[in-house]
Design an enzyme around this catalytic site. Structure first.
Site, PDB file in Angstrom:
ATOM      1  N   LYS A  36       0.819  -1.220   0.000  1.00 13.43           N
ATOM      2  CA  LYS A  36       0.000   0.000   0.000  1.00 13.43           C
ATOM      3  C   LYS A  36       0.848   1.262   0.000  1.00 13.43           C
ATOM      4  CE  LYS A  36      -0.700  -0.106   4.989  1.00 13.43           C
ATOM      5  NZ  LYS A  36      -1.457  -0.910   5.951  1.00 13.43           N
ATOM      6  N   ARG A 131      -8.601  -2.069  16.835  1.00 14.19           N
ATOM      7  CA  ARG A 131      -8.940  -1.714  15.462  1.00 14.19           C
ATOM      8  C   ARG A 131      -9.794  -2.868  14.961  1.00 14.19           C
ATOM      9  NH1 ARG A 131      -4.602  -0.219  10.789  1.00 14.19           N
ATOM     10  NH2 ARG A 131      -4.927  -2.422  10.289  1.00 14.19           N
TER      11      ARG A 131
HETATM   12  C1  LIG Z   1      -0.536  -1.685   6.557  1.00  8.83           C
HETATM   13  C2  LIG Z   1      -0.824  -2.998   7.147  1.00  8.83           C
HETATM   14  C3  LIG Z   1       0.208  -3.912   7.389  1.00  8.83           C
HETATM   15  C4  LIG Z   1       1.655  -3.580   7.140  1.00  8.83           C
HETATM   16  O1  LIG Z   1       2.112  -2.741   8.142  1.00  8.83           O
HETATM   17  P1  LIG Z   1       3.645  -2.291   8.242  1.00  8.83           P
HETATM   18  O2  LIG Z   1       3.739  -1.641   9.556  1.00  8.83           O
HETATM   19  O3  LIG Z   1       3.887  -1.379   7.104  1.00  8.83           O
HETATM   20  O4  LIG Z   1       4.463  -3.523   8.163  1.00  8.83           O
HETATM   21  C5  LIG Z   1      -0.120  -5.140   7.904  1.00  8.83           C
HETATM   22  N1  LIG Z   1      -1.403  -5.482   8.165  1.00  8.83           N
HETATM   23  C6  LIG Z   1      -2.416  -4.639   7.943  1.00  8.83           C
HETATM   24  C7  LIG Z   1      -3.806  -5.090   8.266  1.00  8.83           C
HETATM   25  C8  LIG Z   1      -2.168  -3.363   7.429  1.00  8.83           C
HETATM   26  O5  LIG Z   1      -3.194  -2.534   7.209  1.00  8.83           O
END
Ligand SMILES: *Cc1c(COP(=O)(O)O)cnc(C)c1O
Length: 354
Positions: A36, A131
């Site tokens: 993302k 969350r």
């Molecule tokens: C963005 C996201 C991740 C990745 O997080 P990082 O801290 O960039 O490794 C993992 N799981 C979910 C559900 C996310 O939204």
């Protein structure tokens, strides 16, 4: 070269990804890179696949669709709970999604049935960061309601900590998730392929853990792109922290008073500051602003201080030297600066190998 720009060193991203895949692989944890932050940029995704990724995760269906259009064929995992209104797009482009709502999984089931597809779901469990996640007391009931839905396969369970409140995915949390995996398997007589422990905040735990657990999957973005973990923003041994840097150009450089004059009210952003008279300062304006990047996440070079920002301008002061018009200034980024600058259409993305 065009400014402002992100310089994206694909060789360093490849290195970071490869090291994480192999270190965690030794602990029987597979890693799905999360794209993302780079909006599923095709060359970056290809870099991750070349480094050994066998699946790609993203939170946005748009990014996943654009990866599909650019010819990415590896399995795709949607890591934000699907919107009901996007269910058919989700089953069309994604193999697996993370889920917490019955209504969504029913919609996925319908969409999958009508397109003759099978869609995998990972049920996210609430472990305290508040969350996404099914409350643990409701988990058995929840699973009993989705397990026989047509064209839906329960792939596993997972959790997400840290993002909201900074809750540490420590031994206790991971044992909790691990125990839940065992219980569900016993209760329903099934096997859960995926027990997804979390994100880049899990790395301290994952790299140091010696106990046997069921956690066999992590979803990593930040650690791959920035080379650090989330909880303490510490560099992970052997990873590059400068795979991606931001460059902005000086458009004005002058000696100016530090004290504004006139009747002081709220600024363009509704803010009012206390200002100290520090005499004249060496001030420069860079052509980048709040519309482009989360300013608080920028780390300037030594000797350059960020003092203010507006929509289009970043105002810096220097003490021992002055910047010149046309000069480029290079910034290190934290996660929020990376996310925003990657998403800004005004910032050029310059990718290179080495
Ligand atoms: C963005 C996201 C991740 C990745 O997080 P990082 O801290 O960039 O490794 C993992 N799981 C979910 C559900 C996310 O939204």
């Amino acid at each position: 070269m065009s400014n402002p720009r992100l310089e994206i060193n694909c060789a360093k991203i490849h290195h970071n990804a490869h090291i994480l895949f192999s270190r965690l692989g030794k602990k029987n944890i597979s890693v799905t890179p999360v794209t993302k932050v780079c909006l599923g940029h095709p060359e970056i995704v290809q870099t991750l696949i070349n480094a050994g990724a066998d699946m790609i995760a993203d939170s946005r269906i748009e990014n996943i669709e654009s990866m599909r259009h650019s010819g990415v064929t590896v399995p795709m995992m949607l890591i934000r709970s699907p919107m009901l209104s996007q269910a058919s797009r989700v089953v069309q482009s994604c193999d697996i999604s993370l889920n917490t709502e019955l209504a969504a999984i029913k919609q996925l089931s319908k969409a999958a049935s009508s397109s003759g597809r099978v869609h995998g779901v990972v049920i996210m469990i609430e472990l305290g960061d508040l969350r996404e996640g099914v409350m643990q007391d409701n988990l058995e009931d929840f699973i009993s309601q989705i397990i026989y839905l047509p064209n839906i396969v329960l792939k596993g369970i997972g959790t997400n900590l840290t993002c909201r409140y900074g809750v540490d995915p420590d031994n206790d949390k991971m044992s909790n998730l691990s125990d839940l995996a065992d219980e569900i398997e016993r209760k329903f007589g099934i096997t859960l392929d995926i027990v997804s422990g979390g994100n880049s905040a899990n790395l301290n735990w994952a790299l140091n853990n010696k106990k046997k657990t069921r956690i066999n999957h992590l979803r990593l973005g930040e650690a791959i792109f920035l080379g650090c973990e989330t909880l303490y923003q510490q560099t992970i041994d052997g990873l590059f922290t400068d795979a991606i840097t931001l460059i902005a150009e000086v458009i004005e450089s002058k000696e100016k008073p530090s004290l504004p004059w006139g009747n002081l009210c709220l600024n363009a952003f509704g803010e009012q500051q206390k200002i100290l008279d520090r005499g004249n300062v060496s001030q420069a304006i860079l052509a980048i602003g709040r519309q482009d990047v989360s300013i608080l996440g920028l780390k300037p070079p030594i000797g350059v201080n960020i003092v203010a920002s507006t929509s289009d301008h970043l105002i810096v002061e220097t003490s021992d030297f002055s910047l010149t018009v046309g000069q480029e200034v290079r910034f290190q980024l934290n996660y929020s600066a990376l996310l925003s600058s990657m998403s800004s259409p005004f910032i050029h993305k310059h990718l290179f190998e080495n």
